[in-house]
Design an enzyme around this catalytic site. Structure first.
Site, PDB file in Angstrom:
ATOM      1  N   GLU A  37       0.861  -1.367  -0.042  1.00 57.83           N
ATOM      2  CA  GLU A  37       0.181  -0.079  -0.087  1.00 57.83           C
ATOM      3  C   GLU A  37       0.694   1.112  -0.011  1.00 57.83           C
ATOM      4  OE1 GLU A  37      -3.221   0.815  -0.260  1.00 57.83           O
ATOM      5  OE2 GLU A  37      -2.372   2.936  -0.456  1.00 57.83           O
ATOM      6  N   GLY A  42      -7.268   1.197   2.973  1.00 57.10           N
ATOM      7  CA  GLY A  42      -8.757   1.348   2.918  1.00 57.10           C
ATOM      8  C   GLY A  42      -9.044   1.972   1.728  1.00 57.10           C
ATOM      9  N   GLY A  43      -7.973   2.688   1.169  1.00 55.14           N
ATOM     10  CA  GLY A  43      -8.347   3.198  -0.373  1.00 55.14           C
ATOM     11  C   GLY A  43      -9.248   4.324  -0.206  1.00 55.14           C
ATOM     12  N   THR A  44      -9.718   4.556  -1.388  1.00 51.06           N
ATOM     13  CA  THR A  44     -10.722   5.723  -1.766  1.00 51.06           C
ATOM     14  C   THR A  44     -11.881   5.632  -0.644  1.00 51.06           C
ATOM     15  OG1 THR A  44      -9.974   5.830  -4.089  1.00 51.06           O
ATOM     16  CG2 THR A  44     -11.900   7.046  -3.277  1.00 51.06           C
ATOM     17  N   CYS A  45     -12.641   4.704  -0.813  1.00 49.62           N
ATOM     18  CA  CYS A  45     -13.761   4.519  -0.065  1.00 49.62           C
ATOM     19  C   CYS A  45     -13.814   4.886   1.245  1.00 49.62           C
ATOM     20  CB  CYS A  45     -14.376   3.220   0.044  1.00 49.62           C
ATOM     21  SG  CYS A  45     -15.988   2.991   0.684  1.00 49.62           S
ATOM     22  N   HIS A 444     -45.831  -2.330   7.328  1.00 54.46           N
ATOM     23  CA  HIS A 444     -46.232  -0.950   7.485  1.00 54.46           C
ATOM     24  C   HIS A 444     -45.828  -0.033   8.452  1.00 54.46           C
ATOM     25  CE1 HIS A 444     -49.238   2.240   6.621  1.00 54.46           C
ATOM     26  NE2 HIS A 444     -49.610   2.233   7.993  1.00 54.46           N
TER      27      HIS A 444
HETATM   28  C1  LIG Z   1     -16.446  11.233  -3.379  1.00 58.54           C
HETATM   29  C2  LIG Z   1     -16.647   9.663  -3.654  1.00 58.54           C
HETATM   30  C3  LIG Z   1     -17.564   9.058  -2.871  1.00 58.54           C
HETATM   31  C4  LIG Z   1     -18.112   7.620  -3.153  1.00 58.54           C
HETATM   32  N1  LIG Z   1     -19.115   7.100  -2.645  1.00 58.54           N
HETATM   33  C5  LIG Z   1     -19.292   5.847  -2.912  1.00 58.54           C
HETATM   34  C6  LIG Z   1     -20.504   5.403  -2.354  1.00 58.54           C
HETATM   35  O1  LIG Z   1     -21.139   6.019  -1.694  1.00 58.54           O
HETATM   36  N2  LIG Z   1     -20.806   4.107  -2.551  1.00 58.54           N
HETATM   37  C7  LIG Z   1     -19.936   3.174  -3.271  1.00 58.54           C
HETATM   38  O2  LIG Z   1     -20.284   1.900  -3.877  1.00 58.54           O
HETATM   39  N3  LIG Z   1     -18.941   3.880  -4.073  1.00 58.54           N
HETATM   40  C8  LIG Z   1     -18.511   4.932  -3.567  1.00 58.54           C
HETATM   41  N4  LIG Z   1     -17.386   5.548  -4.404  1.00 58.54           N
HETATM   42  C9  LIG Z   1     -16.575   4.898  -4.971  1.00 58.54           C
HETATM   43  C10 LIG Z   1     -15.719   3.949  -4.173  1.00 58.54           C
HETATM   44  O3  LIG Z   1     -14.844   4.764  -3.371  1.00 58.54           O
HETATM   45  C11 LIG Z   1     -14.589   3.034  -5.088  1.00 58.54           C
HETATM   46  O4  LIG Z   1     -15.451   2.501  -6.070  1.00 58.54           O
HETATM   47  C12 LIG Z   1     -13.773   2.013  -4.397  1.00 58.54           C
HETATM   48  O5  LIG Z   1     -13.141   2.550  -3.410  1.00 58.54           O
HETATM   49  C13 LIG Z   1     -13.041   1.335  -5.284  1.00 58.54           C
HETATM   50  O6  LIG Z   1     -12.059   0.452  -4.436  1.00 58.54           O
HETATM   51  P1  LIG Z   1     -11.096  -0.104  -5.157  1.00 58.54           P
HETATM   52  O7  LIG Z   1     -10.532  -0.939  -4.189  1.00 58.54           O
HETATM   53  O8  LIG Z   1     -11.164  -0.423  -6.628  1.00 58.54           O
HETATM   54  O9  LIG Z   1      -9.774   1.050  -5.309  1.00 58.54           O
HETATM   55  P2  LIG Z   1      -9.179   2.288  -3.973  1.00 58.54           P
HETATM   56  O10 LIG Z   1     -10.537   2.460  -3.080  1.00 58.54           O
HETATM   57  O11 LIG Z   1      -9.229   3.384  -4.824  1.00 58.54           O
HETATM   58  O12 LIG Z   1      -8.140   1.702  -3.389  1.00 58.54           O
HETATM   59  C14 LIG Z   1      -6.861   1.494  -4.340  1.00 58.54           C
HETATM   60  C15 LIG Z   1      -5.739   1.151  -3.324  1.00 58.54           C
HETATM   61  O13 LIG Z   1      -4.641   1.281  -3.960  1.00 58.54           O
HETATM   62  C16 LIG Z   1      -3.437   1.968  -3.406  1.00 58.54           C
HETATM   63  N5  LIG Z   1      -2.700   1.897  -4.810  1.00 58.54           N
HETATM   64  C17 LIG Z   1      -2.630   2.379  -6.005  1.00 58.54           C
HETATM   65  N6  LIG Z   1      -1.648   2.236  -6.804  1.00 58.54           N
HETATM   66  C18 LIG Z   1      -0.700   1.622  -5.982  1.00 58.54           C
HETATM   67  C19 LIG Z   1       0.744   1.344  -6.092  1.00 58.54           C
HETATM   68  N7  LIG Z   1       1.158   1.246  -7.355  1.00 58.54           N
HETATM   69  N8  LIG Z   1       1.163   0.651  -5.325  1.00 58.54           N
HETATM   70  C20 LIG Z   1       0.804   0.509  -4.039  1.00 58.54           C
HETATM   71  N9  LIG Z   1      -0.465   0.834  -3.653  1.00 58.54           N
HETATM   72  C21 LIG Z   1      -1.102   1.385  -4.692  1.00 58.54           C
HETATM   73  C22 LIG Z   1      -4.069   3.133  -3.533  1.00 58.54           C
HETATM   74  O14 LIG Z   1      -3.340   3.954  -2.316  1.00 58.54           O
HETATM   75  C23 LIG Z   1      -5.383   2.796  -2.559  1.00 58.54           C
HETATM   76  O15 LIG Z   1      -5.104   2.670  -1.351  1.00 58.54           O
HETATM   77  C24 LIG Z   1     -17.144   7.020  -3.931  1.00 58.54           C
HETATM   78  C25 LIG Z   1     -15.962   7.442  -4.690  1.00 58.54           C
HETATM   79  C26 LIG Z   1     -15.820   8.851  -4.570  1.00 58.54           C
HETATM   80  C27 LIG Z   1     -14.635   9.520  -5.000  1.00 58.54           C
END
Ligand SMILES: Cc1cc2nc3c(=O)[nH]c(=O)nc-3n(C[C@H](O)[C@H](O)[C@H](O)COP(=O)(O)OP(=O)(O)OC[C@H]3O[C@@H](n4cnc5c(N)ncnc54)[C@H](O)[C@@H]3O)c2cc1C
Length: 462
Positions: A37, A42-45, A444
């Site tokens: 990582e 935990g990434g984006t979500c 209901h």
């Molecule tokens: C503002 C916003 C609100 C959202 N709300 C919702 C919602 O309500 N419901 C919903 O279902 N979805 C929602 N989403 C979408 C959701 O966040 C994503 O679909 C989800 O996080 C995707 O998960 P993922 O595992 O594919 O990637 P991500 O969660 O993006 O995780 C990818 C991880 O990989 C790591 N990484 C990337 N490249 C490298 C590398 N080369 N080396 C090491 N680590 C790396 C990153 O740092 C990150 O931690 C929302 C998105 C946004 C932007």
């Protein structure tokens, strides 16, 4: 100095929504796993997507209800104020717990090693992190995406925000201009309006959330405008310019370029996959034109040792689709289950208030498919639960196929729709004809109890 390669049964790159659960499943099965990582666990979500936005939407909802308290017979004495520092602190704590939980989970896995840093392929089965090369029998990419920064005239002269940097705001912008009238943009627009900002949404298309049916866009536009959000649609020619205070944004070149002044600019115009800096060529992994990793139905890439899960494969853009990718890959590895991403039904929610719950085909998709369909619709003003809650905006809309009687899709825009849509989703997965769905007795007063009633209004799709 580069160290000798370390060998693993599996390497998991990225700890978003698919990676951690997969790493846990592999390590639970006794595999030697590397987890990599580069940023927050935990990434984006967890860090700047679903979790913090929904925490802030909850604060905004509290402000909205407080503002309307007298409608419910509740008289609040104090003048209402938003303490944005407390809004942020509440959100930060929820995020910290969630992200910290993922980190501890990964650190605690048996036979797993956690690496912090940017992973890049240096061979078909080799990934480098810092000075360490890791060799993986199998490699799983869950690298997600990041906000798209458009090529907009003047953007290099003006500070701008994205969904990532919005998370640092601890003051209420005086005038927030949101570029992009889709899911991310509208959630931020409504919450900051409720926190007290003047909010303008600039959308290039003729309506917000243009991939939805027109009646949905129009209803959303109505309730956002009713809260005082300014919508600048058909803004075909957006440019920004620095001013002595804040910035100005040009919205329309053809109609004399009217400009708006703003104090904060939020870009919410889409996302790009984190695949450009992964060294994919070294591993023989192909991407499409937009940079999404090409995968087969079982999520295997053009390199048979490597799988791509979550947003980076372009087959979903949600937390639940990323999680489903994990289940597909794990079940296929351990149970030869033959699972495919094409087996899942489209389903998602938009967390405006009221929310939109969507499943299956839209009306436009049904028309284009040539299917003979029926549609049933009911306004939320005729849903008892919504009337009792004083939240009557929106409508319930369900499409079915005339001959087979299968449910084709639904758009529920109204209070609780993000939850009530699941009963239709379950019925669709179970392939229950709508005539059977209609016989199920519901509780209901709920929004869900009216779904069979909506089906009583079915009429041919005009
Ligand atoms: C503002 C916003 C609100 C959202 N709300 C919702 C919602 O309500 N419901 C919903 O279902 N979805 C929602 N989403 C979408 C959701 O966040 C994503 O679909 C989800 O996080 C995707 O998960 P993922 O595992 O594919 O990637 P991500 O969660 O993006 O995780 C990818 C991880 O990989 C790591 N990484 C990337 N490249 C490298 C590398 N080369 N080396 C090491 N680590 C790396 C990153 O740092 C990150 O931690 C929302 C998105 C946004 C932007």
């Amino acid at each position: 100095m580069t160290q000798p390669p370390a060998s693993f049964d599996a390497i998991v790159v990225g700890t978003g929504q698919a990676g951690p659960a997969l790493a846990a499943r592999l390590s639970g099965a006794g595999w030697k796993v590397a987890v990599i990582e580069k940023n927050k666990f935990g990434g984006t979500c967890v860090n700047n997507g679903c979790t913090p936005t929904k925490a802030m939407v909850a604060s905004a909802y509290a402000a909205h209800v407080a503002r309307r308290a007298a409608d419910y017979g509740v008289l609040l004495d104090a003048t209402q104020r938003i303490d944005m520092k407390r809004v942020k602190a509440r959100k930060d704590e929820i995020v910290r717990n969630s992200s910290g939980g993922v980190e501890q989970w990964m650190e605690g896995l048996k036979s797993a090693t956690v690496y912090r840093g940017h992973a890049r392929f240096v061979g078909r089965a080799e990934v480098q992190v810092g000075s360490q090369v890791l060799r993986g029998e199998k490699i799983f990419l869950d690298v997600g995406g990041r906000p798209l920064v458009p090529n907009m005239p003047g953007l290099d002269t003006v500070p701008y925000l994205t969904n990532v940097t919005m998370m640092d705001l601890d003051t209420v912008p005086s005038h927030l201009v949101v570029v992009g009238g889709s899911y991310v943009g509208l959630e931020f627009a409504q919450m900051f309006r409720r926190f007290g900002s003047r909010v303008t949404v600039a959308e290039m298309g003729p309506r917000v959330v243009a991939r939805e049916d027109e009646d949905i866009s129009l209803e959303i536009q109505d309730f956002l405008r009713a809260e005082g959000i300014e919508l600048r649609l058909d803004a075909k020619c957006i440019s920004v310019q620095k001013e002595s205070e804040g910035f100005s944004i040009g919205l329309d070149c053809e109609a004399g370029a009217p400009r708006e002044h703003g104090t904060h600019l939020l870009l919410a115009v889409g996302r790009v996959p984190n695949t450009d800096d992964l060294g994919l060529d070294a591993a023989g992994i192909t991407t499409d034109k937009r940079g999404y990793i090409e995968v087969d139905e079982a999520l295997r890439t053009s390199n048979p040792q490597v799988w791509a899960l979550g947003d980076c494969n372009g087959k979903g853009a949600f937390t639940h689709t990323a999680w489903n990718d994990y289940e597909i890959v794990a079940d296929n590895l351990f149970s030869n289950a033959g699972r495919k991403h094409t087996d899942r039904l489209p389903a998602y929610a938009l967390y405006t208030d009221p929310p939109l719950g969507r499943v299956g085909m839209s009306e436009v998709e049904i028309r284009n498919s040539g299917l003979k369909a029926l549609v049933g619709k009911r306004p939320m003003s005729r849903v008892a639960r919504a009337v009792e809650k004083g939240e009557t905006r929106g409508f319930l809309k369900i499409h079915v196929e005339e001959g087979s009687k299968r449910i084709l899709g639904a758009a529920l825009l109204g209070t609780g729709a993000d939850e009530s849509v699941h009963s239709l989703l379950d019925a669709m997965y179970s392939r229950i004809p709508y005539t059977e769905f209609q016989r199920h007795v519901r509780i209901h007063p709920t929004v869900s109890e009216l779904l069979p009633t909506v089906l009583e209004t079915l009429a041919p799709l005009a």
